[in-house]
Design a protein around this motif. Sequence first.
Motif, mmCIF file in Angstrom:
data_model
loop_
_atom_site.group_PDB
_atom_site.id
_atom_site.type_symbol
_atom_site.label_atom_id
_atom_site.label_comp_id
_atom_site.label_asym_id
_atom_site.label_seq_id
_atom_site.Cartn_x
_atom_site.Cartn_y
_atom_site.Cartn_z
ATOM 1 N N SER A 14 0.807 -1.220 0.000
ATOM 2 C CA SER A 14 0.000 0.000 0.000
ATOM 3 C C SER A 14 0.840 1.270 0.000
ATOM 4 O O SER A 14 0.300 2.367 0.049
ATOM 5 C CB SER A 14 -0.928 0.021 1.214
ATOM 6 O OG SER A 14 -0.177 0.074 2.421
ATOM 7 N N HIS A 15 2.166 1.130 -0.048
ATOM 8 C CA HIS A 15 3.045 2.293 -0.141
ATOM 9 C C HIS A 15 3.171 2.717 -1.600
ATOM 10 O O HIS A 15 2.953 1.912 -2.516
ATOM 11 C CB HIS A 15 4.429 1.966 0.416
ATOM 12 C CG HIS A 15 4.463 1.864 1.905
ATOM 13 N ND1 HIS A 15 5.433 2.461 2.672
ATOM 14 C CD2 HIS A 15 3.644 1.230 2.786
ATOM 15 C CE1 HIS A 15 5.226 2.201 3.947
ATOM 16 N NE2 HIS A 15 4.143 1.451 4.045
ATOM 17 N N PRO A 16 3.535 3.970 -1.853
ATOM 18 C CA PRO A 16 3.663 4.404 -3.249
ATOM 19 C C PRO A 16 4.811 3.698 -3.951
ATOM 20 O O PRO A 16 5.872 3.479 -3.360
ATOM 21 C CB PRO A 16 3.934 5.904 -3.124
ATOM 22 C CG PRO A 16 4.522 6.078 -1.760
ATOM 23 C CD PRO A 16 3.847 5.047 -0.907
ATOM 24 N N VAL A 17 4.613 3.338 -5.208
ATOM 25 C CA VAL A 17 5.704 2.795 -5.995
ATOM 26 C C VAL A 17 6.752 3.892 -6.181
ATOM 27 O O VAL A 17 6.424 5.065 -6.363
ATOM 28 C CB VAL A 17 5.206 2.260 -7.358
ATOM 29 C CG1 VAL A 17 4.681 3.362 -8.251
ATOM 30 C CG2 VAL A 17 6.300 1.462 -8.051
ATOM 31 N N VAL A 18 8.013 3.526 -6.074
ATOM 32 C CA VAL A 18 9.120 4.468 -6.274
ATOM 33 C C VAL A 18 10.122 3.851 -7.254
ATOM 34 O O VAL A 18 9.922 2.747 -7.741
ATOM 35 C CB VAL A 18 9.805 4.836 -4.936
ATOM 36 C CG1 VAL A 18 8.863 5.666 -4.068
ATOM 37 C CG2 VAL A 18 10.265 3.587 -4.178
ATOM 38 N N HIS A 19 11.172 4.591 -7.538
ATOM 39 C CA HIS A 19 12.134 4.179 -8.560
ATOM 40 C C HIS A 19 11.445 4.052 -9.924
ATOM 41 O O HIS A 19 11.733 3.133 -10.695
ATOM 42 C CB HIS A 19 12.837 2.875 -8.184
ATOM 43 C CG HIS A 19 13.651 2.964 -6.938
ATOM 44 N ND1 HIS A 19 14.795 3.737 -6.845
ATOM 45 C CD2 HIS A 19 13.483 2.391 -5.718
ATOM 46 C CE1 HIS A 19 15.298 3.622 -5.619
ATOM 47 N NE2 HIS A 19 14.519 2.824 -4.918
ATOM 48 N N VAL A 20 10.523 4.959 -10.196
ATOM 49 C CA VAL A 20 9.868 5.009 -11.501
ATOM 50 C C VAL A 20 10.249 6.323 -12.185
ATOM 51 O O VAL A 20 10.117 7.405 -11.605
ATOM 52 C CB VAL A 20 8.337 4.880 -11.395
ATOM 53 C CG1 VAL A 20 7.938 3.448 -11.109
ATOM 54 C CG2 VAL A 20 7.766 5.802 -10.336
ATOM 55 N N SER A 21 10.729 6.223 -13.398
ATOM 56 C CA SER A 21 11.056 7.404 -14.194
ATOM 57 C C SER A 21 9.779 8.018 -14.756
ATOM 58 O O SER A 21 8.691 7.421 -14.694
ATOM 59 C CB SER A 21 11.990 7.018 -15.342
ATOM 60 O OG SER A 21 11.306 6.192 -16.275
ATOM 61 N N TRP A 22 9.919 9.199 -15.353
ATOM 62 C CA TRP A 22 8.777 9.827 -16.017
ATOM 63 C C TRP A 22 8.252 8.913 -17.121
ATOM 64 O O TRP A 22 7.039 8.767 -17.295
ATOM 65 C CB TRP A 22 9.207 11.187 -16.577
ATOM 66 C CG TRP A 22 8.102 11.955 -17.236
ATOM 67 C CD1 TRP A 22 7.214 12.808 -16.634
ATOM 68 C CD2 TRP A 22 7.778 11.979 -18.637
ATOM 69 N NE1 TRP A 22 6.356 13.337 -17.574
ATOM 70 C CE2 TRP A 22 6.681 12.847 -18.805
ATOM 71 C CE3 TRP A 22 8.310 11.337 -19.759
ATOM 72 C CZ2 TRP A 22 6.108 13.099 -20.056
ATOM 73 C CZ3 TRP A 22 7.740 11.579 -21.000
ATOM 74 C CH2 TRP A 22 6.652 12.444 -21.150
ATOM 75 N N ALA A 23 9.160 8.292 -17.854
ATOM 76 C CA ALA A 23 8.751 7.382 -18.924
ATOM 77 C C ALA A 23 7.987 6.183 -18.366
ATOM 78 O O ALA A 23 6.996 5.730 -18.960
ATOM 79 C CB ALA A 23 9.969 6.917 -19.716
ATOM 80 N N ASP A 24 8.417 5.665 -17.208
ATOM 81 C CA ASP A 24 7.705 4.555 -16.573
ATOM 82 C C ASP A 24 6.303 4.979 -16.154
ATOM 83 O O ASP A 24 5.334 4.242 -16.343
ATOM 84 C CB ASP A 24 8.458 4.074 -15.336
ATOM 85 C CG ASP A 24 9.859 3.567 -15.620
ATOM 86 O OD1 ASP A 24 10.116 3.089 -16.740
ATOM 87 O OD2 ASP A 24 10.706 3.667 -14.704
ATOM 88 N N ALA A 25 6.215 6.160 -15.559
ATOM 89 C CA ALA A 25 4.920 6.661 -15.108
ATOM 90 C C ALA A 25 3.970 6.838 -16.280
ATOM 91 O O ALA A 25 2.785 6.489 -16.204
ATOM 92 C CB ALA A 25 5.108 7.981 -14.359
ATOM 93 N N ARG A 26 4.476 7.364 -17.377
ATOM 94 C CA ARG A 26 3.639 7.569 -18.563
ATOM 95 C C ARG A 26 3.158 6.229 -19.111
ATOM 96 O O ARG A 26 1.993 6.095 -19.519
ATOM 97 C CB ARG A 26 4.406 8.339 -19.628
ATOM 98 C CG ARG A 26 3.572 8.669 -20.857
ATOM 99 C CD ARG A 26 4.346 9.462 -21.872
ATOM 100 N NE ARG A 26 5.527 8.756 -22.341
ATOM 101 C CZ ARG A 26 6.270 9.145 -23.371
ATOM 102 N NH1 ARG A 26 5.970 10.269 -24.017
ATOM 103 N NH2 ARG A 26 7.333 8.461 -23.743
#
Length: 277
Positions: free
Chosen positions: A123-135
Amino acid sequence: MSEPVPTMAVDGLVPVPGGAFTMGSDEDRYPGDREGPPRVRRIADFRIAAHAVSNDDFAAFVAETGYLTTAEREGWSFVFAGLLPPDHPPTLPFPRAPWWRRVPGAAWRRPEGPGSGLAGRGSHPVVHVSWADARAYCRWAGGRLPTETEWEYAARGGLDGARYPWGDELTPHGEHRMNVFQGRFPRHDSGEDGFVGTAPVTAFPPNGLGLHNMTGNVWEWCVNRFGSTRPGHRAMRGGSYLCHGSYCWRFRCAARSSCSPATSAGNIGFRLAAGVT
């Protein structure tokens, strides 16, 4: 066990009625951020998630698509030194911010590198995500990243000009309302707000629109380019669990920061948005 959080879906986003609001601030401690001057902006109706994308949300995306994040492909990501165990092998510091360490193997499934994992952090926020990953996630989910204007309008929760999503006082009646760094940065986070590192995406009460953790916890990518002071960078909003008034007073609705779209780190996540159908 981690706190259950509903899987993120576009049809579950919070509708936000459009209108006019005062964007930006004259609390311009970091001129290069260009958060001021305050100006009136008008915005159309849109929808935005009640919370940041969680590890469980992102895991569903990866299970269906087999997606590999930038950090996984590159083989490393930035981790805050204070979260590494004392016996962790030597790591390369980032020159301008030595508390950030380049950790081989760090990625969304292994937030502190090899030996770490997501047990208890679904339930914690995903991290280690780039802008490209988020998109990529947003496209899979049928949405998009928010614009900076949408993000700030939503963060204020109907309180025009407010410093924080609940008002102007950081800890009203002594109550912590977000997850930021307490103590002496970067040596010791006292965890007075209840957390060292990330907190669950619904850890604190929502703002007036029903949105959780619009400030603190993790930086959230926006779709916009940052601007001429940082060419090629994409904007991030909200601050993170590492923000401290002594060096990063950016846990405010108007505050801005940025990174290159290929950057990933242990305090960067994102939130899903969409237009109105």
